[in-house]
Design a protein around this motif. Structure first.
Motif, PDB file in Angstrom:
ATOM      1  N   GLY A   4      -2.411  20.103  -9.925  1.00 35.53           N
ATOM      2  CA  GLY A   4      -3.114  21.133  -9.163  1.00 35.53           C
ATOM      3  C   GLY A   4      -2.625  21.252  -7.747  1.00 35.53           C
ATOM      4  N   VAL A   5      -2.002  20.198  -7.251  1.00 34.60           N
ATOM      5  CA  VAL A   5      -1.460  20.209  -5.904  1.00 34.60           C
ATOM      6  C   VAL A   5      -0.188  19.363  -5.904  1.00 34.60           C
ATOM      7  CG1 VAL A   5      -2.843  18.218  -5.175  1.00 34.60           C
ATOM      8  CG2 VAL A   5      -1.989  19.806  -3.453  1.00 34.60           C
ATOM      9  N   THR A   6       0.797  19.782  -5.147  1.00 31.44           N
ATOM     10  CA  THR A   6       2.047  19.019  -5.048  1.00 31.44           C
ATOM     11  C   THR A   6       1.780  17.697  -4.340  1.00 31.44           C
ATOM     12  OG1 THR A   6       3.282  21.090  -4.893  1.00 31.44           O
ATOM     13  CG2 THR A   6       4.426  19.079  -4.222  1.00 31.44           C
ATOM     14  N   LEU A  52       6.315  18.782   3.677  1.00 27.63           N
ATOM     15  CA  LEU A  52       5.330  19.759   4.131  1.00 27.63           C
ATOM     16  C   LEU A  52       3.993  19.505   3.463  1.00 27.63           C
ATOM     17  CD1 LEU A  52       7.279  23.151   4.139  1.00 27.63           C
ATOM     18  CD2 LEU A  52       6.433  21.882   6.108  1.00 27.63           C
ATOM     19  N   PRO A  53       2.898  19.537   4.226  1.00 31.81           N
ATOM     20  CA  PRO A  53       1.571  19.360   3.628  1.00 31.81           C
ATOM     21  C   PRO A  53       1.302  20.432   2.581  1.00 31.81           C
ATOM     22  CG  PRO A  53       1.462  19.221   6.023  1.00 31.81           C
ATOM     23  CD  PRO A  53       2.838  19.708   5.691  1.00 31.81           C
ATOM     24  N   ALA A  54       0.556  20.061   1.546  1.00 27.87           N
ATOM     25  CA  ALA A  54       0.222  20.993   0.475  1.00 27.87           C
ATOM     26  C   ALA A  54      -1.291  21.110   0.362  1.00 27.87           C
ATOM     27  CB  ALA A  54       0.805  20.513  -0.856  1.00 27.87           C
ATOM     28  N   THR A  55      -1.746  22.222  -0.136  1.00 33.11           N
ATOM     29  CA  THR A  55      -3.169  22.439  -0.365  1.00 33.11           C
ATOM     30  C   THR A  55      -3.378  22.874  -1.807  1.00 33.11           C
ATOM     31  OG1 THR A  55      -3.002  24.742   0.367  1.00 33.11           O
ATOM     32  CG2 THR A  55      -3.596  23.104   2.032  1.00 33.11           C
ATOM     33  N   GLU A  85       0.852  -1.185   0.000  1.00 28.68           N
ATOM     34  CA  GLU A  85       0.000   0.000   0.000  1.00 28.68           C
ATOM     35  C   GLU A  85       0.888   1.235   0.000  1.00 28.68           C
ATOM     36  OE1 GLU A  85      -3.601   0.577   2.552  1.00 28.68           O
ATOM     37  OE2 GLU A  85      -2.436   2.250   3.387  1.00 28.68           O
ATOM     38  N   ALA A  86       0.665   2.118  -0.959  1.00 31.12           N
ATOM     39  CA  ALA A  86       1.375   3.396  -1.026  1.00 31.12           C
ATOM     40  C   ALA A  86       0.367   4.495  -0.727  1.00 31.12           C
ATOM     41  CB  ALA A  86       1.994   3.596  -2.403  1.00 31.12           C
ATOM     42  N   ARG A  87       0.710   5.351   0.240  1.00 32.34           N
ATOM     43  CA  ARG A  87      -0.178   6.453   0.594  1.00 32.34           C
ATOM     44  C   ARG A  87       0.142   7.656  -0.288  1.00 32.34           C
ATOM     45  NH1 ARG A  87      -0.744   6.449   7.190  1.00 32.34           N
ATOM     46  NH2 ARG A  87      -0.503   4.204   7.527  1.00 32.34           N
ATOM     47  N   VAL A  88      -0.833   8.087  -1.042  1.00 30.23           N
ATOM     48  CA  VAL A  88      -0.660   9.228  -1.929  1.00 30.23           C
ATOM     49  C   VAL A  88      -1.072  10.485  -1.166  1.00 30.23           C
ATOM     50  CG1 VAL A  88      -1.306  10.267  -4.133  1.00 30.23           C
ATOM     51  CG2 VAL A  88      -1.116   7.772  -3.931  1.00 30.23           C
ATOM     52  N   TYR A  89      -0.090  11.331  -0.885  1.00 29.80           N
ATOM     53  CA  TYR A  89      -0.327  12.531  -0.077  1.00 29.80           C
ATOM     54  C   TYR A  89      -0.179  13.802  -0.906  1.00 29.80           C
ATOM     55  CZ  TYR A  89      -0.125  10.195   4.516  1.00 29.80           C
ATOM     56  OH  TYR A  89      -0.379   9.423   5.625  1.00 29.80           O
ATOM     57  N   ALA A  90      -0.911  14.836  -0.498  1.00 23.12           N
ATOM     58  CA  ALA A  90      -0.667  16.196  -0.976  1.00 23.12           C
ATOM     59  C   ALA A  90       0.405  16.774  -0.061  1.00 23.12           C
ATOM     60  CB  ALA A  90      -1.947  17.027  -0.930  1.00 23.12           C
ATOM     61  N   ASP A 146     -12.043  18.458  -6.655  1.00 25.40           N
ATOM     62  CA  ASP A 146     -12.118  18.638  -5.203  1.00 25.40           C
ATOM     63  C   ASP A 146     -10.939  19.469  -4.702  1.00 25.40           C
ATOM     64  OD1 ASP A 146     -14.437  17.230  -5.054  1.00 25.40           O
ATOM     65  OD2 ASP A 146     -13.577  15.423  -4.176  1.00 25.40           O
ATOM     66  N   GLU A 147     -11.115  20.028  -3.513  1.00 17.39           N
ATOM     67  CA  GLU A 147     -10.103  20.861  -2.888  1.00 17.39           C
ATOM     68  C   GLU A 147      -9.424  20.096  -1.754  1.00 17.39           C
ATOM     69  OE1 GLU A 147      -8.336  24.785  -2.966  1.00 17.39           O
ATOM     70  OE2 GLU A 147     -10.093  24.145  -4.094  1.00 17.39           O
ATOM     71  N   VAL A 148      -8.104  20.125  -1.716  1.00 17.07           N
ATOM     72  CA  VAL A 148      -7.355  19.619  -0.557  1.00 17.07           C
ATOM     73  C   VAL A 148      -7.142  20.818   0.355  1.00 17.07           C
ATOM     74  CG1 VAL A 148      -5.254  18.514   0.264  1.00 17.07           C
ATOM     75  CG2 VAL A 148      -6.217  17.857  -1.953  1.00 17.07           C
ATOM     76  N   SER A 149      -7.808  20.808   1.496  1.00 14.76           N
ATOM     77  CA  SER A 149      -7.808  21.995   2.356  1.00 14.76           C
ATOM     78  C   SER A 149      -6.853  21.834   3.527  1.00 14.76           C
ATOM     79  CB  SER A 149      -9.218  22.266   2.878  1.00 14.76           C
ATOM     80  OG  SER A 149      -9.543  21.368   3.924  1.00 14.76           O
ATOM     81  N   VAL A 150      -6.684  22.916   4.253  1.00 17.74           N
ATOM     82  CA  VAL A 150      -5.810  22.931   5.418  1.00 17.74           C
ATOM     83  C   VAL A 150      -6.470  22.267   6.621  1.00 17.74           C
ATOM     84  CG1 VAL A 150      -6.603  25.160   6.308  1.00 17.74           C
ATOM     85  CG2 VAL A 150      -4.250  24.428   6.736  1.00 17.74           C
TER      86      VAL A 150
END
Length: 663
Positions: free
Chosen positions: A415-417, A349-352, A336-341, A377-381
Motif C-alpha cells: 500500500g505504500v513504498t 524520498l518519503p512516501a505516503t 535495529e532496522a528502521r522501517v520507513y515509508a 492506517d494512513e502514512v500521511s505527509v
C-alpha cells in the motif's frame, strides 16, 4: 513513583512509553491531532485528548495545550518522547513552572547542548575531543566563506540547532559553498526556526559511534555502552547495532569516560546520548549530545537487559540510578532496522499511502517490533515516515545478523513504498557481514544496493498468473455450487470446452514493461506460455491467503495481495507489483502531460527559480518541493523554454502531479 503521566508524542514512541508505564502500574494520558484520531497510541493509553489539527505546529508543538491537558487530567509528569518538544527548553521550564515534572534533563542542559557551537565550547572546556572547525557567532556569508577556505575542503555545514541530518550539507569544492550554505540555512529555518550554522572538517570514512548515558539528581552518571550508527542516508540513521564492532575495552573505557564527563559538565539528569565520530586511526571526536531518549535505544536495552524508559521514570521521580557502572554488563549483540515509508531508488524520498496489508515478523525471544501503526492506517505527509523499528538480538553479531535477515524476509507491507527490500539487500552484503562500516557505507555500495531494474522473471509471471487463475477458479466453483444445475459442464471450473483446447489470455504490466501470456487448462493445473518457455504450474490459495505454488516441480509459498487490478507478490524480503491491464486501453496509457515535470512526493512548493518564458538548460534547478522537512530540487530534464508553471510558492502538491511544462 508517579501515578499518572502524560505522553506528549505520537506513534511508536508514545506506544513504547505507554507499555512500560502500564507494566509499572502508571496510568497514561495521550494527546492527539485530528489526523491521529484512530491512532494506536490513542487506543493504548488510559485517556486521550484532542489538541488540534493535523500540522504538528498546531497540535504536538502546542506546549500550552499539552500543559492544559496535563492539568485537566491530573498528570504529575510529562514524557516528551523524542522529536517535537523533547529538546525544547522553554517547554521544560513551563512544565516546572506548572508544577509538572518534565521527564528529561534540566532546561539548562537542553540549552547548553541545543546549540552545537555552544556545546562544542563546553565540551572543549571538559577536555572532550573536538573536530576542528568554526563555531563562532559571526554568521555573515563573508566570514563563513573565509573560515571555510581557511579550513579546506571537504567540509560540513551543520545547523547549530536540532539534529536528524536536517540543515546539514557536505561541500566538496569551494565553488559549491554558497549553494550549500543557502540550502542548509533554508532547511534549518524550516526544521528548527534558526538558521545559525557551524563548519567542521569533514572526516573521510569515519564511523558514527554514540554512547548511551544516564545521570540522576544525586550526581551519579553511567554509560550503558555504545551503539554503531554508521549506516545512514541523508545523514539520518537507517540501521544501528550494539555493541559497536571492533570496539576494544580500552577504547570503550575512553569513550565512556568522555561521555560521562560530558553529562557531568552540564549537570545532566536523565537519559542522553553523546555522539562521536570515530576515525580510522582510532581517534574519536565529540559531534553532539542529544538530550533525550534516542530512536535506537532498544538495541541498548537488548544487550544490557535494562528498560531505559523505566530508568527515565525512576530518575525523574527523584530516585537514584538503578545500577552503577560496575554492575552493567554487555550480553550478546543487537540490531535495529528502521522501517520507513520511502523510496530508496529515488534518493529515499518519503512516501505516503494507506497500509492496505501489514504483517510483522513473529515476535518472541530475540525479535521485537516497536510500532505505532496497524493495517489500515494512513502514512500521511504531516509526520515522520517511519513505520516501525525491527529489533533483533543474538548471542553474537553473526547470529543476530542471521536473525535480522530472517525477520526482514518475514516483514510484509503493501500500500505504500517502503525500504524493506533495501534493508534486506544491505544486510546481505558481505561488507556489512564483515562490519566494514563507515558513514559513507551506502554510497560506497550503491551499485549493489541500487541495482538496475530487472526484467520481470518467468517465475514471478507464473506466480501472478497462477494466483489470478486460481482466484477465477474459486469464484466459478462458488457460483456453480449456488446454481440450480451444479453439475452442468458449462459452469465447470476446469476450463472444459467443447471440441477445442481450453485457454486463457492474461495481459500484464509492471512498471514500463508489459506483455501477455497464454494459460492452457490441464488436469490439476495450467500450462503457461512464458517468455522463457512453457511451464506446467499448479497450486492452491491457503487459508491464510498465501499462495502455495508448484512451478514444474519447484515449490514456493508466497504472499500475494490483490488491490483492484494490481497484484503485489512478497517473497523472502522482496516484492513485485504486476498490474493486470486491458489491451484496449493500452493506447491511452502513458499519454499524460508530455514535457511536464511532476512532483516526486506529496509536499509544499518552497521555491520557484524560473518564470514562464524563461530558457533553461538541462540540469537547471527550476523548483524546490519540501515534505517532512526534506527538500527535493526539480531539475530541467533537457534544454527548453518554460511554457507553464502550475503552482506558486506555498502551494501543496500531490505525488505525481505535474508542476510545470518545459517545451
Amino acid at each position: 513513583m508517579f501515578d499518572k503521566i502524560l505522553i506528549a508524542n505520537r506513534g511508536e514512541i508514545a506506544c513504547r512509553v505507554a507499555r512500560t508505564a502500564r507494566r509499572l502500574g502508571i496510568a497514561t494520558v495521550a494527546v492527539y491531532s485530528e489526523a491521529d484520531t484512530d491512532a494506536m497510541h490513542v487506543a493504548l493509553c488510559d485517556e486521550a485528548y484532542l489538541i488540534g489539527p493535523a500540522p504538528a505546529k498546531e497540535s504536538y508543538l502546542r506546549a500550552d495545550k499539552i500543559l492544559e491537558v496535563a492539568k485537566t487530567s491530573g498528570a504529575q509528569a510529562v514524557h516528551p518522547g523524542y522529536g517535537f518538544l523533547s529538546e525544547n527548553a522553554v517547554f521544560a521550564e513551563a512544565c516546572q513552572a506548572a508544577g509538572i515534572v518534565f521527564i528529561g534533563p534540566p532546561a539548562s542542559a537542553i540549552v547548553a547542548m541545543g546549540s552545537k557551537s555552544e556545546a562544542k565550547r563546553i565540551m572543549g572546556e571538559a577536555n572532550v575531543p573536538l573536530v576542528p572547525g568554526y563555531h563562532g557567532d559571526d554568521q555573515s556569508p563573508v566570514t563563513l566563506r573565509r573560515e571555510a577556505d581557511r579550513m579546506g575542503y571537504p567540509l560540513l555545514i551543520k545547523a547549530t540547532a536540532g539534529g536528524g541530518g536536517k540543515g546539514m550539507r557536505v561541500v566538496e569544492r569551494a565553488e559549491d559553498f554558497s549553494t550549500g550554505l543557502d540550502a542548509a540555512r533554508r532547511e534549518a529555518i524550516a526544521s528548527f526556526g534558526d538558521d545559525k550554522v557551524l563548519l567542521e572538517r569533514y572526516l573521510l570514512s569515519p564511523r558514527h559511534v554514540e554512547l548511551q548515558v544516564f545521570a540522576d539528581s544525586q550526581g551519579n552518571a553511567v554509560h550503558l555502552f555504545e551503539r554503531d550508527c554508521s549506516v545512514q542516508r541523508r545523514h539520518q540513521k537507517v540501521l544501528e547495532e550494539a555493541p559497536a564492532p571492533g570496539m576494544t575495552p580500552e577504547l570503550r573505557a575512553a569513550m565512556g569516560e568522555a561521555a560521562t564527563n560530558a553529562a557531568k559538565a552540564i549537570g545532566y539528569v536523565g537519559a542522553g546520548t553523546v555522539e562521536f565520530l570515530l576515525d580510522r586511526d582510532g581517534r574519536f571526536y565529540f559531534m553532539e549530545m542529544n538530550t533525550r531518549l534516542q530512536v535506537e535505544h532498544p538495541v541498548t536495552e537488548m544487550i544490557s537487559g535494562q528498560d531505559l524508559v523505566e530508568w527515565q521514570l525512576k530518575v525523574a521521580a527523584g530516585e537514584p540510578l538503578p545500577l552503577d557502572q560496575a554492575a552493567l554488563r554487555i550480553n550478546g549483540h543487537a540490531f535495529e532496522a528502521r522501517v520507513y515509508a520511502e523510496n530508496p531508488a529515488k534518493d529515499f524520498l518519503p512516501a505516503t499511502g494507506k497500509l492496505r496489508y501489514l504483517q510483522t515478523p513473529e515476535q518472541g525471544p530475540g525479535v521485537r517490533v516497536d510500532t505505532g501503526v496497524e493495517q489500515g492506517d494512513e502514512v500521511s505527509v504531516h509526520y515522520d515516515p517511519m513505520i516501525a523499528k525491527l529489533i533483533v538480538w543474538g548471542e553474537d553479531r553473526a547470529s543476530a545478523l542471521h536473525r535480522l535477515r530472517a525477520a526482514l524476509a518475514d516483514y510484509r507491507i503493501v500500500g505504500v513504498t517502503t525500504n524493506l527490500e533495501f534493508l534486506s539487500t544491505l544486510c546481505a552484503l558481505p561488507a556489512f557481514a564483515n562490519a566494514e562500516l563507515d558513514t559513507g557505507f551506502i554510497d560506497k555500495h550503491a551499485a549493489e544496493l541500487f541495482p538496475a531494474a530487472e526484467a520481470m522473471s518467468d517465475d514471478i509471471l507464473a506466480i501472478a498468473a497462477l494466483y489470478e487463475l486460481l482466484g477465477e477458479q474459486r469464484q466459478t466453483q462458488q457460483r456453480q455450487s449456488r446454481s440450480h444445475d451444479p453439475y452442468s459442464p458449462w459452469g465447470s471450473a476446469t476450463g472444459w470446452r467443447m471440441n477445442q483446447d481450453s485457454f486463457h489470455q492474461l495481459h500484464w504490466a509492471a512498471g514500463e514493461a508489459q506483455g501477455s501470456l497464454v494459460a492452457h487448462y490441464r488436469d490439476g493445473g495450467f500450462l503457461l506460455e512464458l517468455p522463457g518457455g512453457d511451464c506446467l504450474v499448479s497450486g492452491e490459495i491457503l487459508d491464510d491467503g498465501d499462495l502455495l505454488a508448484d512451478l514444474a516441480g519447484r515449490r514456493f509459498q508466497v504472499a500475494v495481495i490483490k488491490h483492484d487490478q494490481e497484484l503485489t507478490i512478497l517473497h523472502q524480503g522482496r516484492s513485485w507489483q504486476i498490474e493486470l491491464t486491458d489491451p484496449r486501453l493500452e493506447a491511452l496509457e502513458g499519454e499524460g502531460a508530455g514535457g511536464s515535470l511532476v512532483a516526486p512526493m506529496t509536499g509544499n512548493v518552497i521555491a520557484i527559480n524560473v518564470a514562464e518564458g524563461d530558457a533553461v538548460k538541462q540540469g537547471d534547478a527550476v523548483m524546490i518541493v519540501e515534505a517532512m522537512k526534506m527538500e527535493h530540487t526539480i531539475t530541467a530534464p533537457s534544454d527548453g523554454v518554460v511554457k507553464e508553471i502550475r503552482f506558486a510558492v506555498g502551494d501543496q502538491v500531490e505525488d505525481g502531479e505535474p508542476l510545470l511544462v518545459i517545451e
